[in-house]
Scaffold this active site. Structure first.
Site, PDB file in Angstrom:
ATOM      1  N   CYS A  31       0.926  -1.243   0.009  1.00 60.75           N
ATOM      2  CA  CYS A  31      -0.140  -0.127   0.007  1.00 60.75           C
ATOM      3  C   CYS A  31       0.802   1.429  -0.018  1.00 60.75           C
ATOM      4  O   CYS A  31       1.875   1.233   0.560  1.00 60.75           O
ATOM      5  CB  CYS A  31      -0.834  -0.094   1.124  1.00 60.75           C
ATOM      6  N   ARG A  42       1.393  -7.921  -3.973  1.00 67.20           N
ATOM      7  CA  ARG A  42       0.382  -7.377  -4.914  1.00 67.20           C
ATOM      8  C   ARG A  42      -0.265  -6.195  -4.580  1.00 67.20           C
ATOM      9  O   ARG A  42      -0.249  -6.164  -3.128  1.00 67.20           O
ATOM     10  CB  ARG A  42      -0.852  -8.593  -5.168  1.00 67.20           C
ATOM     11  N   CYS A  70      -0.354  20.188 -34.567  1.00 66.83           N
ATOM     12  CA  CYS A  70      -1.659  20.338 -34.160  1.00 66.83           C
ATOM     13  C   CYS A  70      -2.686  19.661 -34.970  1.00 66.83           C
ATOM     14  O   CYS A  70      -3.920  19.440 -34.841  1.00 66.83           O
ATOM     15  CB  CYS A  70      -1.912  21.694 -33.821  1.00 66.83           C
TER      16      CYS A  70
END
Length: 355
Positions: free
Chosen positions: A43, A72, A327
């Site tokens: 985490c 994981r 562009c």
């Protein structure tokens, strides 16, 4: 085997990281992840997951390193990343507001302190969010303010201090890169600046290439060469426009060659004048390979401003350097190719050639 001193340093780092996990510190999310041995997941420090026992935790510099070790991602990861991204965007937006509003431009340490980050961490986060370093954004902001100040009544000294320079010497060290000419000349409307240009023909019609002291400042396409010259005059009303010689015409030939065979690439010094946001958009356009198209929404995503689709379209429309800043490779979400400064048919032809 580590020495006692190295073991002490490692322990100190672990203490700092554990405290960040315990406090769910979002500012540490870009620095490391923690993995839990008993669950096999990793985490971010700010994760909303249940706090594990410290003895079951180990740390990795990146998520990739944790995955190599067999862990994981936690199921909380997606929500955690969204929250972290929102927090980062908010901190960087506040830093940009501070830069734009400050009479004296803040330095990296001051910006990092406001964001409650280390200077190194703030620098990395700011560049990831804006596509510019804090110094580059500050320079662009200061240049914009300087141009605005020089366009109003008052002395050059007033403009220098109004733009955030704390001394004349600091200004003159960087003024040439900001303005492409002396401040006095800029305030006089570019009266003493010299822009060389030449007009040629390509399979898409007439083409005009112009170069200032800084580099290529315009590549214009159209049907009428005279209209292209008038367009250049409108852009640089008081500059001295000089029809270039045969050497300069070789540069035009290089640009024409790029138009006829886009895969060859174009390596030219570009005098890109625009806001910091426009520069981000134009840089993203230069990264679109020949033969590919993207939508305005995709460009907005790439520069980290997914809601700025309309602003991206405006930046594309403000591009005066055809082809080199491509562009023409940007289309609507449904694939429609309308909206090109030099005509939809030219845009379609360019895309067909590249494909």
């Amino acid at each position: 085997m580590n020495s006692p001193k190295e073991m002490m340093i490692d322990q100190t780092i672990d203490d700092i990281r554990w405290n960040a996990v315990r406090m769910r510190d979002q500012s540490a999310d870009a620095s490391f992840v923690y993995a839990v041995k008993t669950t096999g997941v990793y985490c971010r420090p700010s994760s909303s997951a249940r706090l594990p026992k410290r003895e079951n935790v180990e740390y990795f510099d990146t998520p990739e390193a944790a995955e190599v070790a067999g862990y994981r991602a936690s199921r909380h990861s997606s929500a955690d990343r969204t929250a972290a991204a929102t927090q980062r965007a908010s901190l960087v937006a506040e830093a940009c507001r501070l830069i734009d509003a400050s009479e004296v431009q803040p330095n990296l340490e001051e910006l990092a302190k406001q964001a409650n980050m280390s200077p190194f961490h703030f620098h990395r986060v700011f560049k990831a969010e804006t596509g510019l370093t804090p110094k580059a954004y500050t320079s662009a902001s200061r240049a914009r303010r300087l141009r605005e100040e020089l366009s109003t009544p008052g002395t050059i000294t007033d403009a220098i201090y109004g733009a955030g320079f704390n001394s004349n010497s600091r200004f003159y060290e960087s003024s040439k890169g900001m303005l492409g000419m002396r401040a006095k000349d800029y305030k006089d409307g570019g009266l003493n600046s010299v822009i060389r240009f030449a007009v040629g023909e390509c399979s898409l019609g007439a083409i005009l290439v112009a170069q200032s002291q800084r580099g290529i400042c315009a590549i214009l396409l159209g049907d009428d060469p005279d209209l292209l010259v008038r367009d250049l005059q409108d852009q640089f009303r008081k500059a001295q426009l000089v029809g270039a010689d045969s050497e300069f015409e070789k540069l035009v030939a290089e640009v024409v060659g790029f138009i006829e065979a886009p895969a060859l690439g174009l390596n030219l010094p570009l005098d890109v004048r625009g806001t910091a946001f426009q520069e981000r958009v134009w840089q993203a356009l230069r990264e679109i390979p020949p033969g590919m198209t993207v939508s305005y929404a995709q460009v907005a995503e790439r520069i980290g401003s997914p809601k700025a689709v309309r602003a991206v379209a405006q930046a594309c429309g403000a591009n005066h350097i055809a082809v080199a800043i491509p562009c023409h490779r940007v289309v609507r979400r449904d694939g429609d190719i309308s909206g090109y400064r030099w005509g939809v048919e030219r845009k379609r032809e360019l895309l067909q050639r590249e494909a």
